[in-house]
Design a protein around this motif. Sequence first.
Motif, PDB file in Angstrom:
ATOM      1  N   ALA A 191       0.816  -1.214   0.000  1.00  0.00           N
ATOM      2  CA  ALA A 191       0.000   0.000   0.000  1.00  0.00           C
ATOM      3  C   ALA A 191       0.851   1.266   0.000  1.00  0.00           C
ATOM      4  CB  ALA A 191      -0.926  -0.009   1.218  1.00  0.00           C
ATOM      5  N   ALA A 192       1.967   1.259   0.708  1.00  0.00           N
ATOM      6  CA  ALA A 192       2.837   2.439   0.731  1.00  0.00           C
ATOM      7  C   ALA A 192       3.399   2.728  -0.661  1.00  0.00           C
ATOM      8  CB  ALA A 192       3.964   2.227   1.741  1.00  0.00           C
ATOM      9  N   HIS A 193       3.777   1.673  -1.368  1.00  0.00           N
ATOM     10  CA  HIS A 193       4.254   1.822  -2.743  1.00  0.00           C
ATOM     11  C   HIS A 193       3.150   2.404  -3.624  1.00  0.00           C
ATOM     12  CE1 HIS A 193       5.881  -0.378  -6.574  1.00  0.00           C
ATOM     13  NE2 HIS A 193       6.095   0.917  -6.635  1.00  0.00           N
ATOM     14  N   HIS A 194       1.939   1.890  -3.471  1.00  0.00           N
ATOM     15  CA  HIS A 194       0.816   2.384  -4.264  1.00  0.00           C
ATOM     16  C   HIS A 194       0.587   3.867  -4.015  1.00  0.00           C
ATOM     17  CE1 HIS A 194      -3.399   3.193  -5.340  1.00  0.00           C
ATOM     18  NE2 HIS A 194      -3.280   2.197  -6.201  1.00  0.00           N
ATOM     19  N   TYR A 195       0.599   4.269  -2.765  1.00  0.00           N
ATOM     20  CA  TYR A 195       0.369   5.676  -2.450  1.00  0.00           C
ATOM     21  C   TYR A 195       1.455   6.563  -3.060  1.00  0.00           C
ATOM     22  CZ  TYR A 195       0.225  10.057   0.022  1.00  0.00           C
ATOM     23  OH  TYR A 195       0.194  11.402   0.300  1.00  0.00           O
ATOM     24  N   ALA A 196       2.721   6.138  -2.909  1.00  0.00           N
ATOM     25  CA  ALA A 196       3.830   6.950  -3.414  1.00  0.00           C
ATOM     26  C   ALA A 196       3.777   7.091  -4.930  1.00  0.00           C
ATOM     27  CB  ALA A 196       5.160   6.332  -2.979  1.00  0.00           C
ATOM     28  N   GLU A 197       3.336   6.040  -5.626  1.00  0.00           N
ATOM     29  CA  GLU A 197       3.352   6.062  -7.087  1.00  0.00           C
ATOM     30  C   GLU A 197       2.119   6.717  -7.693  1.00  0.00           C
ATOM     31  OE1 GLU A 197       5.545   5.140  -9.456  1.00  0.00           O
ATOM     32  OE2 GLU A 197       7.021   4.880  -7.876  1.00  0.00           O
ATOM     33  N   VAL A 198       0.945   6.387  -7.141  1.00  0.00           N
ATOM     34  CA  VAL A 198      -0.270   6.839  -7.822  1.00  0.00           C
ATOM     35  C   VAL A 198      -1.331   7.383  -6.875  1.00  0.00           C
ATOM     36  CG1 VAL A 198      -1.411   4.572  -7.804  1.00  0.00           C
ATOM     37  CG2 VAL A 198      -1.914   6.188  -9.634  1.00  0.00           C
ATOM     38  N   GLY A 199      -1.377   6.884  -5.639  1.00  0.00           N
ATOM     39  CA  GLY A 199      -2.416   7.331  -4.725  1.00  0.00           C
ATOM     40  C   GLY A 199      -2.379   8.821  -4.454  1.00  0.00           C
ATOM     41  N   ARG A 200      -1.185   9.342  -4.249  1.00  0.00           N
ATOM     42  CA  ARG A 200      -1.045  10.769  -3.986  1.00  0.00           C
ATOM     43  C   ARG A 200      -1.564  11.591  -5.166  1.00  0.00           C
ATOM     44  NH1 ARG A 200       4.422  12.071  -1.500  1.00  0.00           N
ATOM     45  NH2 ARG A 200       5.122  10.820  -3.259  1.00  0.00           N
ATOM     46  N   LEU A 201      -1.287  11.131  -6.387  1.00  0.00           N
ATOM     47  CA  LEU A 201      -1.746  11.854  -7.575  1.00  0.00           C
ATOM     48  C   LEU A 201      -3.258  11.813  -7.706  1.00  0.00           C
ATOM     49  CD1 LEU A 201       0.942  10.621 -10.129  1.00  0.00           C
ATOM     50  CD2 LEU A 201       0.904  12.762  -8.837  1.00  0.00           C
ATOM     51  N   ARG A 202      -3.874  10.767  -7.181  1.00  0.00           N
ATOM     52  CA  ARG A 202      -5.335  10.651  -7.233  1.00  0.00           C
ATOM     53  C   ARG A 202      -6.021  11.427  -6.112  1.00  0.00           C
ATOM     54  NH1 ARG A 202      -5.830   4.078  -8.169  1.00  0.00           N
ATOM     55  NH2 ARG A 202      -4.944   4.022 -10.280  1.00  0.00           N
ATOM     56  N   GLY A 203      -5.243  12.006  -5.216  1.00  0.00           N
ATOM     57  CA  GLY A 203      -5.833  12.738  -4.104  1.00  0.00           C
ATOM     58  C   GLY A 203      -6.144  11.875  -2.910  1.00  0.00           C
ATOM     59  N   TYR A 204      -5.573  10.671  -2.825  1.00  0.00           N
ATOM     60  CA  TYR A 204      -5.834   9.792  -1.693  1.00  0.00           C
ATOM     61  C   TYR A 204      -5.065  10.285  -0.461  1.00  0.00           C
ATOM     62  CZ  TYR A 204      -7.664   6.468  -5.135  1.00  0.00           C
ATOM     63  OH  TYR A 204      -8.384   5.880  -6.125  1.00  0.00           O
ATOM     64  N   LEU A 205      -5.625  10.025   0.689  1.00  0.00           N
ATOM     65  CA  LEU A 205      -4.968  10.377   1.945  1.00  0.00           C
ATOM     66  C   LEU A 205      -4.053   9.235   2.391  1.00  0.00           C
ATOM     67  CD1 LEU A 205      -7.974  11.924   3.888  1.00  0.00           C
ATOM     68  CD2 LEU A 205      -6.171  13.132   2.671  1.00  0.00           C
ATOM     69  N   PRO A 206      -2.936   9.527   3.042  1.00  0.00           N
ATOM     70  CA  PRO A 206      -2.044   8.464   3.496  1.00  0.00           C
ATOM     71  C   PRO A 206      -2.468   7.843   4.815  1.00  0.00           C
ATOM     72  CG  PRO A 206      -1.065  10.576   3.987  1.00  0.00           C
ATOM     73  CD  PRO A 206      -2.338  10.868   3.235  1.00  0.00           C
ATOM     74  N   HIS A 207      -3.342   8.517   5.524  1.00  0.00           N
ATOM     75  CA  HIS A 207      -3.809   7.990   6.804  1.00  0.00           C
ATOM     76  C   HIS A 207      -5.192   8.557   7.081  1.00  0.00           C
ATOM     77  CE1 HIS A 207      -2.805  11.924   8.476  1.00  0.00           C
ATOM     78  NE2 HIS A 207      -1.626  11.800   7.900  1.00  0.00           N
ATOM     79  N   GLN A 208      -5.849   7.975   8.036  1.00  0.00           N
ATOM     80  CA  GLN A 208      -7.231   8.324   8.328  1.00  0.00           C
ATOM     81  C   GLN A 208      -7.336   9.726   8.926  1.00  0.00           C
ATOM     82  OE1 GLN A 208      -9.087   5.586  10.987  1.00  0.00           O
ATOM     83  NE2 GLN A 208     -11.133   6.362  10.651  1.00  0.00           N
ATOM     84  N   PRO A 209      -8.283  10.525   8.436  1.00  0.00           N
ATOM     85  CA  PRO A 209      -8.539  11.792   9.125  1.00  0.00           C
ATOM     86  C   PRO A 209      -8.989  11.519  10.559  1.00  0.00           C
ATOM     87  CG  PRO A 209      -9.649  11.703   6.992  1.00  0.00           C
ATOM     88  CD  PRO A 209      -9.165  10.318   7.298  1.00  0.00           C
ATOM     89  N   SER A 210      -9.147  12.575  11.312  1.00  0.00           N
ATOM     90  CA  SER A 210      -9.521  12.384  12.719  1.00  0.00           C
ATOM     91  C   SER A 210     -10.870  11.691  12.858  1.00  0.00           C
ATOM     92  CB  SER A 210      -9.539  13.734  13.430  1.00  0.00           C
ATOM     93  OG  SER A 210     -10.422  14.632  12.757  1.00  0.00           O
ATOM     94  N   TYR A 211     -11.705  11.832  11.846  1.00  0.00           N
ATOM     95  CA  TYR A 211     -13.026  11.179  11.881  1.00  0.00           C
ATOM     96  C   TYR A 211     -13.334  10.657  10.496  1.00  0.00           C
ATOM     97  CZ  TYR A 211     -18.040  10.524  12.522  1.00  0.00           C
ATOM     98  OH  TYR A 211     -19.292   9.982  12.590  1.00  0.00           O
ATOM     99  N   GLN A 212     -13.784   9.436  10.405  1.00  0.00           N
ATOM    100  CA  GLN A 212     -14.110   8.842   9.115  1.00  0.00           C
ATOM    101  C   GLN A 212     -15.622   8.777   8.954  1.00  0.00           C
ATOM    102  OE1 GLN A 212     -12.056   8.239   6.825  1.00  0.00           O
ATOM    103  NE2 GLN A 212     -13.361   7.279   5.321  1.00  0.00           N
TER     104      GLN A 212
END
Length: 510
Positions: free
Chosen positions: A333-354
Amino acid sequence: MIISVSPLDNLGNRMIEFMTALTLGRLVGEPVSYNCDLPEWGLSFDRELHDRLLNDAAGTLVISDKDATSILDMVALIRASAKRNVVFEGYFQRLDLFYAPDFYRRDIFPAGPADDVTFSDDEIVINVRSGDILNGVSWYPLVPVGFYRALVENTGLNPVFLGQLDDCAYVRAIRCAFPGARTIPSAGGTADFNRLRRARRICIAVSTFSWLAAWLSDAAEIHYPLLGFLHPACFRAGMHGLGGIDLAPADDPRYRFHLLPVLRGEPEQEYLDFTGRIDPVSKEVPRSLVRMLKSNTPILPRSLPDVAFDEAWYLKRYIDAAWEIGEGWYHDAAHHYAEVGRLRGYLPHQPSYQPRSANVALRRPARQSSLSPWSIGRTIEEDAGRAVDGDRDKDMAFHTGEDDQPWWMVDLGQVCDIECIDIYNRRGVDVVRKRVCPFAIELSDDGEVWAEVARTKERFDFGCETGRSPPWQWVGNFGHAARFVRVRVLKNPEFLHLAAVEVYGRAGTG
């Protein structure tokens, strides 16, 4: 030489450990006796002998599944040590450590006597594991009920559920999905093992017990869910000793492989709720994909994020990421976020409330205090509407003029009970992003009379790099009802510009 095998917990793990010890003993090239805890197969374990060997550092070599990368490495360790005995401990869950199934079927693990349980050719025996994993064991997820539905529909076979069928939410869900199905409760480990290996068509659970019974069977067809530790990419080389875990027989024609997104074990009701929303939850894949997954080499070179990262949350929040990792594009998952998740606007961790509810502001009519030369929309409504178009990953949605206490607002179309509001600031230099502070959140039933429910003073870095910083968030937990939501800057004069606003809630009950 004595090879004493440290006893593990369940039957499947103990059998696999002994199978690897047998391979090792045959390759050493000298007479070997085994001390192994497998009374189910007539093999007794002498604890006193085992402890004595462990305490004999001069004469005993201890080998674990993290000491080498291949069976030949272990043989080399034994020969180099010149020690006469070996204590063997670990899981050793790799096909390349075993001989072919025929080697074990007759003389090592012979099938037990048949009982009154029989299976017809139009039945598929589905082994169910529940019991100790119902509270959530990360790499032992329950096989989703939706997978069984698709399996039965696609094969046209009659399901027979065998194994741990004691009453629980998971088993009740299976019985509800298959009200007329035949069920065979557990009769104990040995009986279940022998029954499963007599079936002609089998679907295994995420379990070494289940995997081994099917592998040693004479079944014509074995359905293998690529899930949990059964997915060869979940424990790659370096993650579990001996090159990781690999129990996927990609070259065995009996097997049909079913890919699922990367799922982690969770408490059963939470897991049932989550997997019940994934549609489809699996797809049958060719052997070529399984061979690629077994290569331990993701398609894309690995890179890592430079922010705090919550892998379990990320996999559950972004199901497309869980699919793409399962397909072998990314290492984890960390690899996915670094490569493409960040570009898609994904968050790396949960906000204070989901939030648990829907974004009721999505594509709803919006307005703002004014337009500016930097506005992208041609009208106030068009410019303001860009903040609720569902796209967080933009530098800026709207831009007001330099007004006294500039504002932006959205009409939800009806009075809603508000669960939470997430606000994403625009990107840019700090002096630009700071313009929003301080600001207030206001609610209204009619767009005329407003009630302030929250404000912030100094923080401005919320959501300004989508996927790297969480949004500013106000949590109402359905305790406030409103049709209109407004963001108002508490400065004179000032600009207001944001990237996105999301309002989570449900139709009001008042």
